[in-house]
Design an enzyme around this catalytic site. Structure first.
Site, short mmCIF file in Angstrom:
data_model
loop_
_atom_site.label_atom_id
_atom_site.label_comp_id
_atom_site.label_asym_id
_atom_site.label_seq_id
_atom_site.Cartn_x
_atom_site.Cartn_y
_atom_site.Cartn_z
N GLN A 119 0.81 -1.21 0.00
CA GLN A 119 0.00 0.00 0.00
C GLN A 119 0.85 1.27 0.00
OE1 GLN A 119 -3.11 0.19 -0.53
NE2 GLN A 119 -3.38 2.38 -0.22
N GLU A 120 1.97 1.23 0.70
CA GLU A 120 2.78 2.43 0.86
C GLU A 120 3.52 2.81 -0.42
OE1 GLU A 120 3.11 4.60 3.15
OE2 GLU A 120 2.36 3.76 5.01
#
Length: 689
Positions: A566-567
């Site tokens: 996600q990051e």
């Protein structure tokens, strides 16, 4: 002496020669029949042998090296021998180039695409050994002038013959070799300008291209035409540099597509940049209302909240745009009007899907289960893409249970498990069904991360599928780019295909973004059809770095995978607007505190170092919140101080509702994404439909 005596003076009679016929016995008739049967039998055996050869499993990247070596040496089919040789090649020609040359010797035969690939790889292997490969490059170019590998030939030959580089840019504009050549053009200013303009159009994300575009944009206004500045500005916008794109364009306006790109990039900036982007998109919508870019601009504007974009500004748009789904949905959401006409008129428009969810979420947070169920039933889950359908079905089940319909609720949660069994909402559905599934956060010892087995591309293009099957990912990508260098992807199938091809060449940042778009556009369909997409959405990357860091801090490595997915989409060099860097997007100040001293940006871009510090911080968050995954993941995004203020009774009674009450939209989505990633990674061994 007896016997017939011929008269001495009789006329001589010619000798009669008779044809001797074969023996008419059965033994004599067996010869032709045997021959005929032999011919027929041999033909049948040959045909059967060919069919059996064709039915053998094709070699793939999962085929053991021992089996590939056996095929390469002894298989009767020369095509299979060549395929095995290509699969045995190291990933790079710099790795054992002499071994590559041995494997490629004599493999450039035939007219097919593999011959061109073999010639290219053989030439690269020679160069890796410091040997001249001019003859090999010329043979490749003469035999396969339009094949993508010939772009490498033009690039190599262009070192000594500059016109070859110009031909490369003309013939293969989007090929990586052409982008590299464009960046190297010089030393004259006109040549650098030509290269920058080529990069702006065909490859602004090529490493180093953005710096070249900024350099050329900084030239005096008289050095560039308005059209050239528009092209350069659009290229900078595509890499997210809206501020410099606007500065490059100056006081002029670009073409509609360029204005759309610049406006989109500016909306992602700070308040002043966002307002400047909104102003350009509003102008585009008013002045070019008949253009397709105008509707795209309106969709962006409708998704931008006030005060950047106000309802009054949307109400003043030309009538066709004002009466579009995005604007009408936004006006209903802001003014609280009747939502039914929007959903009924545009049931398959994403604006309707967003409106339905925004109103449903508000009803759920107010405890209005009946209103929430009415809203959810206004659009069927079957009309929604899988991620939205899973959300729809889960909350329908929650509303049904609250309204005293337990059987209906169970059917809704069961439908989530059938539709998208690896999602956040599948995990929460299993909790609601009483299964209490385990979500592993900690690990007592090292946990190995095993990659998924190889998966076919299934593009419907035999040559492309074959290149992919032989792990020739770069060549597959180059072929795809040549066939559609500047085409706009619209269908989810195309987005999924290009996303997987980008993953194959290591571009997870763009590839995973395209796969997510495919998932959000793929309405309808069953689980089996979506399985390749779901597998590609959760790849294993940097496994050794994550496993080592997780073991040192007592974490399950899938937790690090879930956060990094996600990051950064597993892109070590990516940085955020706020200054976070690397796989786990650490702020330099936080990293320094964790490391006990100042750390450089280059250190944070190193996967193992970043994974180590990220694992330490995640472990701290889990310790702080006693292994509560919701609080720990929310704290990683928003900070533990903010999360401490959000706690209330819903966290225990209904953690799903607590997530929906998070006041930061980014954190709200982040928690669901990361926990969904974590569940999906931990369900990978059982991933099936």
């Amino acid at each position: 002496m007896t016997g017939r005596r011929e008269p001495q003076n009789a006329k001589a009679v010619p000798e009669r020669r008779c044809l001797t016929l074969p023996n008419p016995s059965p033994a004599g008739r067996r010869g032709p029949l045997t021959l005929a049967l032999t011919v027929i039998g041999s033909g049948a055996l040959l045909l059967l042998g060919r069919l059996l050869l064709q039915q053998r499993p094709l070699p793939t990247p999962d085929t053991p090296a021992f089996d590939l070596e056996r095929i390469r040496r002894w298989d009767p089919d020369p095509e299979r021998r060549r395929e095995a040789s290509l699969l045995l090649l190291p990933a790079s020609s710099s790795e054992d180039p002499s071994g590559q040359r041995r494997l490629l010797r004599g493999q450039g035969w035939g007219p097919g695409p593999l011959a061109a690939v073999a010639l290219k790889r053989a030439a690269l292997a020679r160069e890796a050994q410091g040997l001249a490969a001019t003859l090999q490059w010329r043979e490749l170019l003469e035999r396969f002038p339009m094949a993508p590998p010939s772009a490498d030939a033009l690039y190599a030959l262009g070192r000594e013959d500059p016109p070859q580089r110009r031909e490369l840019l003309r013939r293969f504009p989007a090929h990586p070799a052409a982008l590299a050549a464009a960046l190297e053009l010089g030393p004259q200013a006109s040549q650098r300008q030509q290269g920058a303009l080529h990069l702006a159009r065909w490859g602004p994300r090529w490493p180093g291209a953005d710096a070249r575009l900024r350099q050329i944009c900084a030239q005096p206004a008289t050095a560039l035409s308005a059209a050239q500045r528009g092209s350069l500005a659009a290229g900078l916008a595509r890499v997210g540099d809206g501020r410099r794109a606007l500065g490059c364009l100056g006081s002029t306006r670009g073409e509609p597509r360029q204005e759309l790109e610049i406006g989109r990039a500016l909306l992602r900036g700070g308040p002043a940049e966002a307002r400047a982007g909104a102003a350009r998109l509003l102008a585009l919508s008013r002045e070019r209302s008949q253009r397709p870019e105008a509707l795209e601009a309106v969709r962006l504007l409708a998704q931008t909240p006030a005060p950047t974009v106000t309802p009054a500004e949307l109400s003043e748009l030309p009538e066709p745009l004002r009466l579009s789904a995005p604007v009408q949905a936004r006006l209903v959401l802001d003014a609280g009007g009747d939502w039914r006409p929007v959903l009924q008129r545009w049931p398959r428009d994403p604006a309707s899907w967003d409106l339905q969810w925004d109103l449903t979420r508000a009803a759920l947070l107010k405890g209005e289960a009946e209103r929430a169920l009415t809203l959810l039933e206004a659009l069927p889950a079957t009309a929604l893409p899988p991620p939205l359908a899973a959300r729809h079905l889960f909350w329908r089940g929650m509303a049904q249970r609250q309204l005293g319909q337990p059987s209906a609720a169970r059917r809704s949660w069961d439908a989530v498990l059938r539709r998208l069994p690896w999602s956040y909402y599948a995990w929460r559905s299993r909790v609601q069904l009483g299964e209490q599934p385990e979500l592993r956060l900690r690990a007592a010892g090292p946990v190995a991360l095993a990659a998924d087995p190889w998966q076919p591309l299934n593009s419907g293009q035999p040559d492309l599928d074959r290149l992919w099957r032989l792990a020739l990912h770069l060549e597959a990508w180059e072929q795809w780019r040549q066939e559609r260098p500047s085409a706009t992807l619209t269908s989810p199938e195309e987005l999924m295909l290009e996303g997987r091809l980008r993953q194959g060449v290591g571009d997870d940042w763009t590839g995973l973004g395209q796969l997510e778009q495919a998932s959000l556009r793929w309405a309808g369909g069953d689980c089996q059809a979506k399985l390749p997409l779901e597998r590609a959405l959760l790849p294993i990357r940097h496994g050794e770095a994550f496993s080592t860091a997780a073991a040192r801090h007592g974490l399950d490595p899938t937790l690090l995978l879930a956060v990094a997915r996600q990051e950064s989409r597993f892109t070590p060099g990516v940085g955020s607007v706020a200054g976070a860097i690397g796989l786990l997007q650490l702020m330099p100040a936080t990293a320094a505190e964790l490391a006990g001293g100042v750390v450089s940006k280059d250190q944070l871009r190193e996967p193992a170092f970043n994974a180590e510090l990220g694992a330490a911080y995640l472990s701290q968050m889990l310790d702080l919140w006693k292994d509560n995954p919701f609080l720990a993941i929310a704290s990683y995004n928003a900070g533990p101080g903010a999360v401490a203020d959000w706690q209330d009774g819903r966290l225990q009674a209904s953690p799903e509702l607590w997530v929906e009450a998070i006041p930061y939209p980014e954190t709200r989505l982040y928690v669901k994404k990361v926990l969904g990633n974590l569940w999906g990674y931990q369900e990978r061994p059982r991933r099936s439909c």
